[in-house]
Design an enzyme around this catalytic site. Sequence first.
Site, PDB file in Angstrom:
ATOM      1  N   SER A  22       4.469  10.124 -10.458  1.00  0.00           N
ATOM      2  CA  SER A  22       4.945  11.318 -11.180  1.00  0.00           C
ATOM      3  C   SER A  22       6.162  10.968 -12.032  1.00  0.00           C
ATOM      4  O   SER A  22       6.343  11.524 -13.117  1.00  0.00           O
ATOM      5  CB  SER A  22       5.234  12.479 -10.223  1.00  0.00           C
ATOM      6  OG  SER A  22       6.351  12.205  -9.419  1.00  0.00           O
ATOM      7  N   ASN A  23       6.990  10.044 -11.565  1.00  0.00           N
ATOM      8  CA  ASN A  23       8.101   9.595 -12.421  1.00  0.00           C
ATOM      9  C   ASN A  23       7.576   8.827 -13.632  1.00  0.00           C
ATOM     10  O   ASN A  23       8.072   8.998 -14.743  1.00  0.00           O
ATOM     11  CB  ASN A  23       9.093   8.748 -11.618  1.00  0.00           C
ATOM     12  CG  ASN A  23      10.062   9.608 -10.835  1.00  0.00           C
ATOM     13  OD1 ASN A  23      10.938  10.251 -11.402  1.00  0.00           O
ATOM     14  ND2 ASN A  23       9.896   9.647  -9.513  1.00  0.00           N
ATOM     15  N   ARG A 100       8.934  -1.867  -2.805  1.00  0.00           N
ATOM     16  CA  ARG A 100       9.092  -3.253  -2.366  1.00  0.00           C
ATOM     17  C   ARG A 100      10.565  -3.622  -2.413  1.00  0.00           C
ATOM     18  O   ARG A 100      11.276  -3.255  -3.355  1.00  0.00           O
ATOM     19  CB  ARG A 100       8.358  -4.211  -3.324  1.00  0.00           C
ATOM     20  CG  ARG A 100       6.870  -4.051  -3.375  1.00  0.00           C
ATOM     21  CD  ARG A 100       6.152  -4.814  -2.306  1.00  0.00           C
ATOM     22  NE  ARG A 100       6.563  -6.206  -2.199  1.00  0.00           N
ATOM     23  CZ  ARG A 100       6.305  -6.976  -1.140  1.00  0.00           C
ATOM     24  NH1 ARG A 100       5.654  -6.487  -0.105  1.00  0.00           N
ATOM     25  NH2 ARG A 100       6.710  -8.229  -1.111  1.00  0.00           N
ATOM     26  N   LEU A 102      13.164  -6.311  -3.298  1.00  0.00           N
ATOM     27  CA  LEU A 102      13.104  -7.406  -4.267  1.00  0.00           C
ATOM     28  C   LEU A 102      14.062  -8.528  -3.878  1.00  0.00           C
ATOM     29  O   LEU A 102      15.168  -8.268  -3.385  1.00  0.00           O
ATOM     30  CB  LEU A 102      13.463  -6.864  -5.657  1.00  0.00           C
ATOM     31  CG  LEU A 102      12.448  -5.841  -6.187  1.00  0.00           C
ATOM     32  CD1 LEU A 102      13.036  -5.030  -7.327  1.00  0.00           C
ATOM     33  CD2 LEU A 102      11.153  -6.532  -6.608  1.00  0.00           C
ATOM     34  N   HIS A 118      16.262   6.547  -6.617  1.00  0.00           N
ATOM     35  CA  HIS A 118      16.207   6.600  -5.159  1.00  0.00           C
ATOM     36  C   HIS A 118      16.411   8.055  -4.732  1.00  0.00           C
ATOM     37  O   HIS A 118      17.325   8.720  -5.220  1.00  0.00           O
ATOM     38  CB  HIS A 118      17.303   5.708  -4.564  1.00  0.00           C
ATOM     39  CG  HIS A 118      17.261   5.678  -3.073  1.00  0.00           C
ATOM     40  ND1 HIS A 118      16.278   4.998  -2.374  1.00  0.00           N
ATOM     41  CD2 HIS A 118      18.033   6.286  -2.146  1.00  0.00           C
ATOM     42  CE1 HIS A 118      16.477   5.183  -1.079  1.00  0.00           C
ATOM     43  NE2 HIS A 118      17.530   5.959  -0.915  1.00  0.00           N
ATOM     44  N   LEU A 153      20.160  -3.675  -1.344  1.00  0.00           N
ATOM     45  CA  LEU A 153      19.145  -2.618  -1.350  1.00  0.00           C
ATOM     46  C   LEU A 153      19.768  -1.257  -1.658  1.00  0.00           C
ATOM     47  O   LEU A 153      20.658  -0.795  -0.928  1.00  0.00           O
ATOM     48  CB  LEU A 153      18.430  -2.569   0.014  1.00  0.00           C
ATOM     49  CG  LEU A 153      17.360  -1.484   0.155  1.00  0.00           C
ATOM     50  CD1 LEU A 153      16.171  -1.744  -0.749  1.00  0.00           C
ATOM     51  CD2 LEU A 153      16.928  -1.342   1.606  1.00  0.00           C
ATOM     52  N   THR A 181      11.341  17.283  -8.835  1.00  0.00           N
ATOM     53  CA  THR A 181      11.402  17.944 -10.150  1.00  0.00           C
ATOM     54  C   THR A 181      12.672  17.534 -10.898  1.00  0.00           C
ATOM     55  O   THR A 181      12.663  17.418 -12.124  1.00  0.00           O
ATOM     56  CB  THR A 181      11.348  19.481 -10.035  1.00  0.00           C
ATOM     57  OG1 THR A 181      12.466  19.913  -9.278  1.00  0.00           O
ATOM     58  CG2 THR A 181      10.061  19.946  -9.399  1.00  0.00           C
TER      59      THR A 181
HETATM   60  C1  GAR Z   1      10.132   9.223  -5.732  1.00  0.00           C
HETATM   61  O1  GAR Z   1      10.631  10.280  -4.963  1.00  0.00           O
HETATM   62  C2  GAR Z   1      11.148   8.101  -5.805  1.00  0.00           C
HETATM   63  O2  GAR Z   1      12.469   8.572  -5.842  1.00  0.00           O
HETATM   64  C3  GAR Z   1      10.869   7.386  -4.518  1.00  0.00           C
HETATM   65  O3  GAR Z   1       9.479   7.384  -4.393  1.00  0.00           O
HETATM   66  C4  GAR Z   1       8.955   8.550  -5.025  1.00  0.00           C
HETATM   67  C5  GAR Z   1       7.886   8.114  -6.005  1.00  0.00           C
HETATM   68  O4  GAR Z   1       7.214   9.204  -6.522  1.00  0.00           O
HETATM   69  N1  GAR Z   1      11.395   6.061  -4.546  1.00  0.00           N
HETATM   70  C6  GAR Z   1      11.837   5.424  -3.473  1.00  0.00           C
HETATM   71  O5  GAR Z   1      11.826   5.905  -2.362  1.00  0.00           O
HETATM   72  C7  GAR Z   1      12.369   4.021  -3.743  1.00  0.00           C
HETATM   73  N2  GAR Z   1      13.120   3.554  -2.630  1.00  0.00           N
HETATM   74  P1  GAR Z   1       6.267   9.034  -7.780  1.00  0.00           P
HETATM   75  O6  GAR Z   1       5.316   7.880  -7.464  1.00  0.00           O
HETATM   76  O7  GAR Z   1       5.540  10.343  -7.862  1.00  0.00           O
HETATM   77  O8  GAR Z   1       7.106   8.759  -8.967  1.00  0.00           O
END
Ligand code: GAR
Length: 227
Positions: A22-23, A100, A102, A118, A153, A181
């Site tokens: 979604s991002n 992942r 890194l 994050h 991290l 959102t």
């Molecule tokens: C998002 O909430 C992002 O902040 C989180 O995974 C989700 C991905 O959503 N990221 C992490 O937790 C990274 N440590 P999306 O695939 O719908 O963008």
Amino acid sequence: MSQSLTGKEKARLVVLISGGGSNLQSFIDACENKFLNAEIAAVISNKANVKGLERAANANIPNIVIDHRGFDSREEFDEELATLIESFNPHLVILAGFMRILTADFVARFLGKLINIHPSLLPAYPGLHTHQRAIDAGDNEAGATVHFVTPELDGGPSVLQARVPIKSNDSAEILASRVLTYEHQIYPQVAQWFCQGRLIMKEGIAILDGEFLGENGIIFGTTSEQK
Ligand code: GAR
């Protein structure tokens, strides 16, 4: 990696995902509606058959799966991934739900050109299960942070943070969707600053328009003023 941006040229982005994307979609939309003067050169996922790959294909963006399970070590996977990313010569590499850890070598190759989102108010709750941890701690707000990636991290300098309230009956899922959102607003905003040549990381500090950003970066949301 490409040289730094001046704001005039179209930026090349590579987006790394592991799931729903979604991002990623917010970046696809931001490129299409010209909020970002950028193109997504490639979407790379470490997991096959995820919705994010479908989103990339629908937008005619090259999308590639590189499955970490096919490698003997984290180092070998990261080496292959870095080489693949570099083949697209991006100005900016965007971790969008890329789940992942890194290696330091990987991060060093893209230092200053690698950003992450994050789902917590960093430095609180690095790692996993952020929303449940915030609820369990009795916090009254949660959120998401966009930050430059450093070897530690979820520890690189914050650029922009969205704060949202935690409501009394929130489950982790409900809170996650409320936060998401806001993620879709703050992440393309940070990329825009970078693509305009206004945002850099220098000596481990995020700098926007020549000003050092503090520990949390800029705050966007319900509890503080918006920039
Ligand atoms: C998002 O909430 C992002 O902040 C989180 O995974 C989700 C991905 O959503 N990221 C992490 O937790 C990274 N440590 P999306 O695939 O719908 O963008």
